[in-house]
Design a protein around this motif. Structure first.
Motif, PDB file in Angstrom:
ATOM      1  N   PRO A  12       0.607  -1.476   0.377  1.00 13.54           N
ATOM      2  CA  PRO A  12       0.244   0.045  -0.075  1.00 13.54           C
ATOM      3  C   PRO A  12       0.719   1.109   0.165  1.00 13.54           C
ATOM      4  CG  PRO A  12      -0.834  -2.056   1.634  1.00 13.54           C
ATOM      5  CD  PRO A  12      -0.166  -2.257   1.158  1.00 13.54           C
ATOM      6  N   VAL A  13       2.287   1.060   0.584  1.00 13.93           N
ATOM      7  CA  VAL A  13       2.612   2.474   1.213  1.00 13.93           C
ATOM      8  C   VAL A  13       3.113   2.517  -0.679  1.00 13.93           C
ATOM      9  CG1 VAL A  13       5.020   1.338   1.778  1.00 13.93           C
ATOM     10  CG2 VAL A  13       3.938   4.233   2.167  1.00 13.93           C
ATOM     11  N   ASP A  14       4.380   1.478  -0.451  1.00 18.48           N
ATOM     12  CA  ASP A  14       4.431   2.242  -2.437  1.00 18.48           C
ATOM     13  C   ASP A  14       3.199   2.450  -3.643  1.00 18.48           C
ATOM     14  OD1 ASP A  14       7.175   0.936  -1.753  1.00 18.48           O
ATOM     15  OD2 ASP A  14       6.654  -1.334  -2.635  1.00 18.48           O
ATOM     16  N   GLU A  15       2.130   1.628  -3.425  1.00 23.29           N
ATOM     17  CA  GLU A  15       0.989   2.255  -4.652  1.00 23.29           C
ATOM     18  C   GLU A  15       0.852   3.587  -3.925  1.00 23.29           C
ATOM     19  OE1 GLU A  15      -2.286  -0.385  -3.431  1.00 23.29           O
ATOM     20  OE2 GLU A  15      -1.878  -1.705  -5.854  1.00 23.29           O
ATOM     21  N   LEU A  16       0.778   3.573  -2.564  1.00 22.13           N
ATOM     22  CA  LEU A  16       0.871   5.080  -2.375  1.00 22.13           C
ATOM     23  C   LEU A  16       1.928   6.345  -3.041  1.00 22.13           C
ATOM     24  CD1 LEU A  16      -0.885   7.853  -1.007  1.00 22.13           C
ATOM     25  CD2 LEU A  16       0.437   7.501   1.347  1.00 22.13           C
ATOM     26  N   ALA A  17       2.570   6.096  -2.869  1.00 16.87           N
ATOM     27  CA  ALA A  17       3.798   6.567  -3.561  1.00 16.87           C
ATOM     28  C   ALA A  17       3.904   6.729  -4.601  1.00 16.87           C
ATOM     29  CB  ALA A  17       5.033   5.933  -3.332  1.00 16.87           C
ATOM     30  N   ALA A  18       3.295   5.646  -5.613  1.00  9.58           N
ATOM     31  CA  ALA A  18       3.190   5.983  -7.029  1.00  9.58           C
ATOM     32  C   ALA A  18       2.336   7.440  -7.795  1.00  9.58           C
ATOM     33  CB  ALA A  18       2.777   4.687  -7.584  1.00  9.58           C
ATOM     34  N   ARG A  19       0.942   7.515  -6.856  1.00  8.79           N
ATOM     35  CA  ARG A  19      -0.212   7.827  -6.416  1.00  8.79           C
ATOM     36  C   ARG A  19       0.357   9.359  -6.838  1.00  8.79           C
ATOM     37  NH1 ARG A  19      -5.181   8.635  -3.157  1.00  8.79           N
ATOM     38  NH2 ARG A  19      -3.998   6.630  -1.978  1.00  8.79           N
ATOM     39  N   ILE A  20       1.088   9.974  -5.194  1.00 10.33           N
ATOM     40  CA  ILE A  20       1.833  10.875  -5.420  1.00 10.33           C
ATOM     41  C   ILE A  20       2.542  11.492  -6.566  1.00 10.33           C
ATOM     42  CG2 ILE A  20       2.696  12.672  -3.590  1.00 10.33           C
ATOM     43  CD1 ILE A  20       1.697  11.182  -1.808  1.00 10.33           C
ATOM     44  N   HIS A  21       3.834  10.901  -6.906  1.00 10.24           N
ATOM     45  CA  HIS A  21       4.362  10.882  -7.764  1.00 10.24           C
ATOM     46  C   HIS A  21       3.589  11.594  -9.676  1.00 10.24           C
ATOM     47  CE1 HIS A  21       7.591   9.418 -11.093  1.00 10.24           C
ATOM     48  NE2 HIS A  21       8.180  10.014  -9.861  1.00 10.24           N
ATOM     49  N   GLU A  22       2.774  10.966  -9.877  1.00  7.07           N
ATOM     50  CA  GLU A  22       1.674  10.949 -10.246  1.00  7.07           C
ATOM     51  C   GLU A  22       0.834  12.219 -10.354  1.00  7.07           C
ATOM     52  OE1 GLU A  22      -1.826   8.321 -11.017  1.00  7.07           O
ATOM     53  OE2 GLU A  22      -0.102   6.434 -11.789  1.00  7.07           O
ATOM     54  N   GLN A  23       1.095  12.666  -9.307  1.00  8.79           N
ATOM     55  CA  GLN A  23       0.784  15.032  -9.370  1.00  8.79           C
ATOM     56  C   GLN A  23       2.081  15.393  -9.468  1.00  8.79           C
ATOM     57  OE1 GLN A  23      -1.513  14.620  -6.378  1.00  8.79           O
ATOM     58  NE2 GLN A  23      -3.189  12.808  -6.499  1.00  8.79           N
ATOM     59  N   TYR A  24       2.534  14.967  -9.183  1.00 11.81           N
ATOM     60  CA  TYR A  24       3.808  16.122  -8.502  1.00 11.81           C
ATOM     61  C   TYR A  24       5.223  14.454  -9.251  1.00 11.81           C
ATOM     62  CZ  TYR A  24       0.382  18.418  -6.069  1.00 11.81           C
ATOM     63  OH  TYR A  24      -0.511  19.447  -6.266  1.00 11.81           O
ATOM     64  N   PRO A  25       5.384  14.853 -10.272  1.00  9.78           N
ATOM     65  CA  PRO A  25       6.586  13.774 -10.624  1.00  9.78           C
ATOM     66  C   PRO A  25       7.940  14.485 -10.299  1.00  9.78           C
ATOM     67  CG  PRO A  25       4.926  14.247 -12.914  1.00  9.78           C
ATOM     68  CD  PRO A  25       4.799  15.458 -11.352  1.00  9.78           C
ATOM     69  N   HIS A  26       8.666  13.512  -9.293  1.00 13.96           N
ATOM     70  CA  HIS A  26      10.213  14.167  -9.048  1.00 13.96           C
ATOM     71  C   HIS A  26      10.001  14.723  -8.247  1.00 13.96           C
ATOM     72  CE1 HIS A  26      11.117  12.748 -13.640  1.00 13.96           C
ATOM     73  NE2 HIS A  26      11.081  11.241 -13.016  1.00 13.96           N
ATOM     74  N   ASP A  27       9.073  15.280  -7.282  1.00 12.21           N
ATOM     75  CA  ASP A  27       8.776  15.744  -6.211  1.00 12.21           C
ATOM     76  C   ASP A  27       9.708  15.444  -4.735  1.00 12.21           C
ATOM     77  OD1 ASP A  27       8.203  17.244  -3.935  1.00 12.21           O
ATOM     78  OD2 ASP A  27       7.292  18.235  -4.528  1.00 12.21           O
ATOM     79  N   VAL A  28      10.681  15.470  -4.037  1.00 13.75           N
ATOM     80  CA  VAL A  28      10.631  14.403  -2.768  1.00 13.75           C
ATOM     81  C   VAL A  28       9.960  14.356  -1.593  1.00 13.75           C
ATOM     82  CG1 VAL A  28      11.244  16.638  -1.669  1.00 13.75           C
ATOM     83  CG2 VAL A  28      12.907  14.823  -1.153  1.00 13.75           C
ATOM     84  N   GLY A  29       8.735  14.956  -2.222  1.00  8.77           N
ATOM     85  CA  GLY A  29       7.922  14.780  -0.722  1.00  8.77           C
ATOM     86  C   GLY A  29       7.537  13.363  -1.154  1.00  8.77           C
ATOM     87  N   VAL A  30       7.050  13.219  -2.350  1.00 13.58           N
ATOM     88  CA  VAL A  30       6.965  11.548  -2.587  1.00 13.58           C
ATOM     89  C   VAL A  30       7.368  10.417  -1.948  1.00 13.58           C
ATOM     90  CG1 VAL A  30       7.091   9.599  -4.492  1.00 13.58           C
ATOM     91  CG2 VAL A  30       6.562  11.444  -4.720  1.00 13.58           C
ATOM     92  N   PHE A  31       8.751  11.013  -1.529  1.00 15.96           N
ATOM     93  CA  PHE A  31       9.395   9.594  -0.223  1.00 15.96           C
ATOM     94  C   PHE A  31       8.535  10.096   1.044  1.00 15.96           C
ATOM     95  CE2 PHE A  31      13.091   9.974  -3.424  1.00 15.96           C
ATOM     96  CZ  PHE A  31      13.391   7.966  -3.863  1.00 15.96           C
TER      97      PHE A  31
END
Length: 243
Positions: A205-224
């Protein structure tokens, strides 16, 4: 951000004030909002004295979120062992913050362990724990309580634990938020590649959440940040407090 207040009741103790006791907002959130960090009351007063051009008053501006519809939030740091578990399972995060920072966090966890009472694992506090939540809650009910060292009160243990853990966790988070953008981009690309190459049935689930946020903000450090902060899912009328 929230609004500051004057005095404990927001009016300086009198009947009226020019200071705002609180700020009420109704937000329609379509995409993830930016990460915010608020100082505590003592630090807020210090920052106001030293940098009044940036910190307009001496209030710490705690915030409460009340869900009107189902709402997701990242709020407060996960427990140190959960953060370490995420680091072990996310080499891309370790590559950004550095192995030495993670090793220092692990050492802090070992040092704090005797001062840490038993605590049930929240479903959002561990990678992929949603499916295990029921089993963990049941096992926690029957777990033997962890006793503190003789002569150490709960308050003293908490203060000692904070003195050990907070600097190490702060180092990890500082390393993350100040990392070179090129490094962040490269590791996020690697993370997304790893997630996409993993069968949907096996994705955490945490990886899927990271992928969702990355779709909104590609390459944003906040994804981590999903690997460090609690992921909360609030149902209508439920709330969380951020300080």
């Amino acid at each position: 951000g929230g609004g500051g207040g004057g005095g404990e009741n927001g009016d300086g103790g009198g009947g009226s004030s020019t200071r705002l006791p609180f700020l009420f907002k109704v937000l329609s959130v379509r995409t993830a909002l930016s990460i915010q960090a608020h100082p505590n009351k003592t630090l807020a007063a210090k920052l106001h004295r030293e940098k009044p051009q940036h910190y307009k008053d001496d209030n710490h501006k705690p915030e409460m979120t009340i869900a009107v519809t189902p709402f997701e939030a990242l709020c407060s740091f996960q427990k140190i062992n959960s953060v370490l578990e995420n680091c072990r399972a996310c080499p891309e995060l370790v590559a950004v913050v550095g192995r030495e920072a993670v090793a220092a966090l692990s050492a802090a966890a070992e040092k704090a362990a005797p001062l840490t009472p038993a605590w049930p694992t929240a479903r959002w506090g561990r990678r992929g724990a949603t499916a295990r939540a029921g089993a963990e809650r049941n096992s926690a009910k029957h777990a033997a309580p962890h006793s503190l060292p003789e002569g150490v009160s709960a308050a003293e243990a908490a203060a000692r634990r904070e003195a050990v853990v907070v600097p190490a966790l702060k180092r990890v988070f500082t390393r993350l938020m100040t990392a070179e953008q090129a490094l962040v981009k490269a590791q996020l690309d690697a993370l997304m590649t790893r997630i996409e190459s993993t069968s949907p049935m096996l994705r955490l689930p945490v990886d899927e959440l990271a992928a969702r946020i990355h779709e909104q903000y590609p390459h944003d450090v906040g994804v981590f940040c999903v690997y460090l902060l609690h992921h909360l899912v609030l149902e209508p009328s439920r709330n969380c407090l951020g300080t």
